[in-house]
Design a protein around this motif. Sequence first.
Motif, PDB file in Angstrom:
ATOM      1  N   UNK A 158      13.916 -18.918  -7.842  1.00  0.00           N
ATOM      2  CA  UNK A 158      12.854 -19.179  -6.876  1.00  0.00           C
ATOM      3  C   UNK A 158      12.994 -18.074  -5.830  1.00  0.00           C
ATOM      4  N   UNK A 159      12.089 -17.147  -5.863  1.00  0.00           N
ATOM      5  CA  UNK A 159      12.060 -16.022  -4.924  1.00  0.00           C
ATOM      6  C   UNK A 159      13.191 -15.017  -5.153  1.00  0.00           C
ATOM      7  N   UNK A 160      13.790 -14.989  -6.330  1.00  0.00           N
ATOM      8  CA  UNK A 160      14.789 -13.967  -6.651  1.00  0.00           C
ATOM      9  C   UNK A 160      14.141 -12.980  -7.621  1.00  0.00           C
ATOM     10  N   UNK A 161      14.029 -11.721  -7.201  1.00  0.00           N
ATOM     11  CA  UNK A 161      13.402 -10.706  -8.044  1.00  0.00           C
ATOM     12  C   UNK A 161      14.398 -10.128  -9.035  1.00  0.00           C
ATOM     13  N   UNK A 162      15.622  -9.851  -8.572  1.00  0.00           N
ATOM     14  CA  UNK A 162      16.628  -9.270  -9.455  1.00  0.00           C
ATOM     15  C   UNK A 162      18.007  -9.384  -8.828  1.00  0.00           C
ATOM     16  N   UNK A 221       9.967 -12.173  -2.294  1.00  0.00           N
ATOM     17  CA  UNK A 221       9.266 -12.060  -1.016  1.00  0.00           C
ATOM     18  C   UNK A 221      10.318 -12.050   0.072  1.00  0.00           C
ATOM     19  N   UNK A 222      10.145 -11.194   1.043  1.00  0.00           N
ATOM     20  CA  UNK A 222      11.123 -11.075   2.121  1.00  0.00           C
ATOM     21  C   UNK A 222      11.293 -12.389   2.867  1.00  0.00           C
ATOM     22  N   UNK A 223      12.518 -12.647   3.282  1.00  0.00           N
ATOM     23  CA  UNK A 223      12.791 -13.787   4.154  1.00  0.00           C
ATOM     24  C   UNK A 223      12.241 -13.461   5.542  1.00  0.00           C
ATOM     25  N   UNK A 224      11.816 -14.468   6.303  1.00  0.00           N
ATOM     26  CA  UNK A 224      11.287 -14.189   7.643  1.00  0.00           C
ATOM     27  C   UNK A 224      12.380 -13.710   8.615  1.00  0.00           C
ATOM     28  N   UNK A 225      13.635 -14.048   8.309  1.00  0.00           N
ATOM     29  CA  UNK A 225      14.766 -13.641   9.144  1.00  0.00           C
ATOM     30  C   UNK A 225      16.037 -13.809   8.316  1.00  0.00           C
ATOM     31  N   UNK A 226      17.181 -13.670   8.923  1.00  0.00           N
ATOM     32  CA  UNK A 226      18.446 -13.787   8.192  1.00  0.00           C
ATOM     33  C   UNK A 226      19.139 -15.120   8.441  1.00  0.00           C
ATOM     34  N   UNK A 227      18.400 -16.099   8.874  1.00  0.00           N
ATOM     35  CA  UNK A 227      18.954 -17.431   9.142  1.00  0.00           C
ATOM     36  C   UNK A 227      18.855 -18.316   7.902  1.00  0.00           C
ATOM     37  N   UNK A 228      19.613 -17.973   6.882  1.00  0.00           N
ATOM     38  CA  UNK A 228      19.656 -18.771   5.659  1.00  0.00           C
ATOM     39  C   UNK A 228      21.101 -18.979   5.237  1.00  0.00           C
ATOM     40  N   UNK A 229      21.291 -19.929   4.353  1.00  0.00           N
ATOM     41  CA  UNK A 229      22.623 -20.314   3.901  1.00  0.00           C
ATOM     42  C   UNK A 229      22.772 -19.952   2.423  1.00  0.00           C
ATOM     43  N   UNK A 230      23.921 -19.376   2.066  1.00  0.00           N
ATOM     44  CA  UNK A 230      24.219 -19.027   0.674  1.00  0.00           C
ATOM     45  C   UNK A 230      25.445 -19.826   0.246  1.00  0.00           C
ATOM     46  N   UNK A 231      25.312 -20.569  -0.841  1.00  0.00           N
ATOM     47  CA  UNK A 231      26.455 -21.275  -1.406  1.00  0.00           C
ATOM     48  C   UNK A 231      26.532 -20.955  -2.893  1.00  0.00           C
ATOM     49  N   UNK A 278      26.686  -9.824   3.188  1.00  0.00           N
ATOM     50  CA  UNK A 278      25.615  -9.382   4.095  1.00  0.00           C
ATOM     51  C   UNK A 278      24.403 -10.289   3.924  1.00  0.00           C
ATOM     52  N   UNK A 279      23.661 -10.449   5.005  1.00  0.00           N
ATOM     53  CA  UNK A 279      22.418 -11.210   5.015  1.00  0.00           C
ATOM     54  C   UNK A 279      21.306 -10.270   5.474  1.00  0.00           C
ATOM     55  N   UNK A 280      20.341 -10.008   4.596  1.00  0.00           N
ATOM     56  CA  UNK A 280      19.194  -9.193   4.967  1.00  0.00           C
ATOM     57  C   UNK A 280      17.913  -9.948   4.705  1.00  0.00           C
ATOM     58  N   UNK A 281      16.795  -9.420   5.120  1.00  0.00           N
ATOM     59  CA  UNK A 281      15.517 -10.082   4.857  1.00  0.00           C
ATOM     60  C   UNK A 281      15.000  -9.784   3.454  1.00  0.00           C
ATOM     61  N   UNK A 282      15.382  -8.623   2.885  1.00  0.00           N
ATOM     62  CA  UNK A 282      14.948  -8.253   1.535  1.00  0.00           C
ATOM     63  C   UNK A 282      15.996  -8.529   0.468  1.00  0.00           C
ATOM     64  N   UNK A 283      17.272  -8.676   0.880  1.00  0.00           N
ATOM     65  CA  UNK A 283      18.356  -8.889  -0.072  1.00  0.00           C
ATOM     66  C   UNK A 283      19.586  -9.418   0.650  1.00  0.00           C
ATOM     67  N   UNK A 284      20.551  -9.861  -0.147  1.00  0.00           N
ATOM     68  CA  UNK A 284      21.847 -10.257   0.391  1.00  0.00           C
ATOM     69  C   UNK A 284      22.902  -9.783  -0.605  1.00  0.00           C
TER      70      UNK A 284
END
Length: 85
Positions: free
Chosen positions: A6-10, A26-36, A55-61
């Motif tokens: 879901x929203x992962x291009x590659x 699609x870019x995230x609106x900001x870097x305020x997301x959680x990765x588990x 790293x947390x970016x809007x286009x990738x992590x």
Amino acid sequence: AIRDARNIASVRRNNAAGNYTVFFGQSMPDTNYCIIGTCSNNPIGGAPGGVIPTTYGTDSCTLLCRQTTDNAAYDPTFVNVAIYR
């Protein structure tokens, strides 16, 4: 290979073992997301590994997979990641 997204291009393995970049469709609106996540070479058990966001970016992590037995970075067979916004 991505099994479902879901929203992962590659996903790209970077130059070092266990180091991956996840690109968003699609870019995230900001870097305020959680990765588990978890990682392993065996889908039904065995020594699991940890997924560490680096790293947390809007286009990738970027993520680092480490073995729980010796904390070494490695390229596991299975990596399961969920990103929550």
